[in-house]
Design a protein around this motif. Sequence first.
Motif: not given
Length: 129
Positions: A17-32, A61-74
Amino acid sequence: MKKKIALLCVFVCFCFAGCNNAFAKQDYDSVEKIARQEDRYAKESSVFNPIDGGYSFEVSKFDGRETLRTWNLAETQDLEIEILCSLTNGQGKLVHVDADGNVTTIVECDAETSAAVIKTISLKKDRTV
């Protein structure tokens, strides 16, 4: 088939909430933006470990988005997730992005409100994030 995974302190998207990182604030609620495959973040440190059939993720001290896990399922599978979301600062959320780019928030919390949830997510065959 049903898998069970315990996740502790796991987050795909953060914005302090108190970060100066504009891209993280914009990304937080952007589904796209959240649905995009590429990660976009700045962090000081993070530890992602397997524990007791699940995972633990701690970050500072994390700002942004990160993929934690991806699956390729049969085959299509149900995944039961147990999550404890706790922050010392800011806000964060864990989301599921399916193969069609649909975003579902699994848990969201901030520094004042910890959250614990158990949820089942249907994972489609082929690529599931």
